[in-house]
Each structure stands twice: as structure tokens, then as C-alpha cells.
Write a protein that holds these residues in place. Structure first.
Motif, PDB file in Angstrom:
ATOM      1  N   VAL A  52     -13.793  16.654  -7.757  1.00  0.00           N
ATOM      2  CA  VAL A  52     -13.442  15.299  -7.303  1.00  0.00           C
ATOM      3  C   VAL A  52     -12.445  14.637  -8.260  1.00  0.00           C
ATOM      4  O   VAL A  52     -11.578  13.871  -7.840  1.00  0.00           O
ATOM      5  N   MET A  53     -12.565  14.965  -9.567  1.00  0.00           N
ATOM      6  CA  MET A  53     -11.651  14.398 -10.574  1.00  0.00           C
ATOM      7  C   MET A  53     -10.226  14.909 -10.390  1.00  0.00           C
ATOM      8  O   MET A  53      -9.266  14.162 -10.539  1.00  0.00           O
ATOM      9  N   GLY A  54     -10.075  16.207 -10.142  1.00  0.00           N
ATOM     10  CA  GLY A  54      -8.751  16.833 -10.089  1.00  0.00           C
ATOM     11  C   GLY A  54      -8.311  17.307 -11.465  1.00  0.00           C
ATOM     12  O   GLY A  54      -8.970  17.043 -12.477  1.00  0.00           O
ATOM     13  N   THR A  89      -7.819  13.717  -4.878  1.00  0.00           N
ATOM     14  CA  THR A  89      -8.671  13.660  -6.070  1.00  0.00           C
ATOM     15  C   THR A  89      -8.422  12.338  -6.813  1.00  0.00           C
ATOM     16  O   THR A  89      -7.400  11.667  -6.603  1.00  0.00           O
ATOM     17  N   ILE A  90      -9.375  11.995  -7.673  1.00  0.00           N
ATOM     18  CA  ILE A  90      -9.275  10.733  -8.425  1.00  0.00           C
ATOM     19  C   ILE A  90      -8.000  10.713  -9.265  1.00  0.00           C
ATOM     20  O   ILE A  90      -7.265   9.714  -9.276  1.00  0.00           O
ATOM     21  N   ARG A  91      -7.735  11.809  -9.956  1.00  0.00           N
ATOM     22  CA  ARG A  91      -6.558  11.804 -10.830  1.00  0.00           C
ATOM     23  C   ARG A  91      -5.264  11.792 -10.017  1.00  0.00           C
ATOM     24  O   ARG A  91      -4.294  11.139 -10.437  1.00  0.00           O
ATOM     25  N   ALA A  92      -5.228  12.464  -8.878  1.00  0.00           N
ATOM     26  CA  ALA A  92      -4.021  12.412  -8.044  1.00  0.00           C
ATOM     27  C   ALA A  92      -3.776  10.978  -7.569  1.00  0.00           C
ATOM     28  O   ALA A  92      -2.643  10.504  -7.543  1.00  0.00           O
ATOM     29  N   GLU A  93      -4.839  10.282  -7.221  1.00  0.00           N
ATOM     30  CA  GLU A  93      -4.652   8.929  -6.658  1.00  0.00           C
ATOM     31  C   GLU A  93      -4.467   7.853  -7.711  1.00  0.00           C
ATOM     32  O   GLU A  93      -3.743   6.892  -7.476  1.00  0.00           O
ATOM     33  N   PHE A  94      -5.147   8.017  -8.871  1.00  0.00           N
ATOM     34  CA  PHE A  94      -5.203   6.873  -9.790  1.00  0.00           C
ATOM     35  C   PHE A  94      -4.633   7.107 -11.181  1.00  0.00           C
ATOM     36  O   PHE A  94      -4.290   6.140 -11.857  1.00  0.00           O
ATOM     37  N   ALA A  95      -4.565   8.363 -11.644  1.00  0.00           N
ATOM     38  CA  ALA A  95      -4.206   8.577 -13.050  1.00  0.00           C
ATOM     39  C   ALA A  95      -2.750   8.221 -13.310  1.00  0.00           C
ATOM     40  O   ALA A  95      -1.881   8.408 -12.453  1.00  0.00           O
ATOM     41  N   GLU A  96      -2.505   7.738 -14.538  1.00  0.00           N
ATOM     42  CA  GLU A  96      -1.158   7.290 -14.890  1.00  0.00           C
ATOM     43  C   GLU A  96      -0.355   8.372 -15.605  1.00  0.00           C
ATOM     44  O   GLU A  96       0.852   8.404 -15.522  1.00  0.00           O
ATOM     45  N   SER A  97      -1.054   9.253 -16.320  1.00  0.00           N
ATOM     46  CA  SER A  97      -0.382  10.310 -17.086  1.00  0.00           C
ATOM     47  C   SER A  97      -1.449  11.312 -17.531  1.00  0.00           C
ATOM     48  O   SER A  97      -2.644  11.072 -17.322  1.00  0.00           O
ATOM     49  N   VAL A  98      -1.018  12.405 -18.168  1.00  0.00           N
ATOM     50  CA  VAL A  98      -2.000  13.391 -18.638  1.00  0.00           C
ATOM     51  C   VAL A  98      -2.938  12.773 -19.675  1.00  0.00           C
ATOM     52  O   VAL A  98      -4.130  13.106 -19.719  1.00  0.00           O
ATOM     53  N   GLY A  99      -2.449  11.855 -20.467  1.00  0.00           N
ATOM     54  CA  GLY A  99      -3.287  11.212 -21.486  1.00  0.00           C
ATOM     55  C   GLY A  99      -4.162  10.118 -20.904  1.00  0.00           C
ATOM     56  O   GLY A  99      -5.312   9.945 -21.306  1.00  0.00           O
ATOM     57  N   GLU A 100      -3.626   9.373 -19.948  1.00  0.00           N
ATOM     58  CA  GLU A 100      -4.351   8.240 -19.362  1.00  0.00           C
ATOM     59  C   GLU A 100      -4.716   8.629 -17.931  1.00  0.00           C
ATOM     60  O   GLU A 100      -4.058   8.222 -16.962  1.00  0.00           O
TER      61      GLU A 100
END
Ligand code: DAT
Ligand code: MG
Length: 140
Positions: free
Chosen positions: A89-91, A102-113
Motif C-alpha cells: 500500500v505504501m509503494g 500507492t500512498i507514495r505515488a499519490e502523496f510523497a514529495e521526494s525519496v527523502g520526504e
């Protein structure tokens, strides 16, 4: 597959953008139950202990600063194969590689954040849950 528990963290980039509810909806839609949850502010030292496994990596200092920059939501997710399901689910760590939806595809800003943390194995899940939650906070 057995019922498992895993440690999840909604990271500062996501709490700052008020995304806790949207992220929790993704967990619940995937059949993961939020059985414990609290909002806390980590010190840089506490973040450093949590991410000790990465202490030789070039991004370690930046990662600890980031995790201590604003409050996080730490939570215990429970379900069938919860550790792998949560990772799904995280991605992927880098949102550029994360599968659509996935959560990271939809919301993450960068590999660090990248909005969320999830334990990667039964041993780390047990250790990480114990780092943030006492037995009294975990209803059987
Ligand atoms: P994950 O969070 O997917 O388990 P990890 O355990 O390899 O990924 O790394 C822990 C965190 O460290 C990750 O969520 C974000 C940060 N990180 C990893 N690789 C990085 C990189 N190349 N540059 C900056 N931050 C990175
Ligand atoms: Mg990891």
C-alpha cells in the motif's frame, strides 16, 4: 497467512499537509486495521535511534532532521500478512518508482520526504512497535 502487526509512521511531510485521514483510508481500504495510534514529536536523537540501521548512509543526518522537523503519527496496523500488505500500500521508497494508487505515488514529495514508514520484516516490526508503544497501549 497469519494475522500480523506492523509499525507505520505518517511522516512530517504528510502531517504538515494534513494527509493523515487520506493515508489512513488507504490502510483501511486494504484491510489493515489501525489498532493503536498517536501523534508525537520526535527529537533528532530519537529519530536517530529509530533509523540506526541507516547510520552509515549518506542521507542519515538529513533523514533524522526531517523526522524530527514536525510531528509524526505512529501507528500499529494489524491484518493478514500486514507487514507485506502495508509495504504494498505504501509503494516503493522513491515515489518516482511507486505503483499508481500507492500512498507514495499519490502523496510523497521526494525519496527523502516520502510520507510513510512501514516495518520490513517480523523482527523489525516487533522491535519498532516496542520502541513506540507499551503493552498497555496495545489491546489484544
Ligand atoms: P523504506 O522507507 O522504503 O523502508 P529505506 O528503509 O531504504 O526505505 O530507507 C529509509 C528512509 O530513508 C526512506 O523512507 C527515505 C530515506 N532514504 C532512503 N534512501 C534515500 C536516498 N537515496 N536519499 C534520501 N533519503 C533516502
Ligand atoms: Mg526501511
Amino acid at each position: 497467512m497469519a494475522t500480523e502487526r506492523t509499525l507505520s509512521i505518517i511522516k512530517p511531510d504528510a502531517t504538515r499537509r494534513n494527509l493523515t485521514g487520506k493515508i489512513n483510508a488507504k490502510f483501511e481500504e486494504a484491510g489493515l486495521r489501525i489498532v493503536a495510534q498517536k501523534r508525537i514529536k520526535l527529537s533528532k536523537e530519537q529519530a536517530g535511534v529509530f533509523y540506526e540501521v541507516h547510520k552509515e548512509r549518506p542521507f542519515y543526518d538529513e533523514l533524522c532532521e526531517f523526522m524530527a522537523s514536525e510531528p509524526v503519527v505512529v501507528q500499529v496496523l494489524e491484518g493478514e500478512g500486514a507487514i507485506a500488505k502495508n509495504r504494498e500500500v505504501m509503494g516503493a521508497t522513491n515515489p518516482a518508482d511507486a505503483a499508481p494508487g500507492t500512498i507514495r505515488a499519490e502523496f510523497a514529495e521526494s525519496v527523502g520526504e516520502n510520507s510513510v514508514h512501514g516495518s520490513d520484516a517480523p523482527e523489525t516490526a516487533a522491535q519498532e512497535i516496542a520502541y513506540f508503544f507499551s503493552g498497555l497501549e496495545l489491546v489484544g
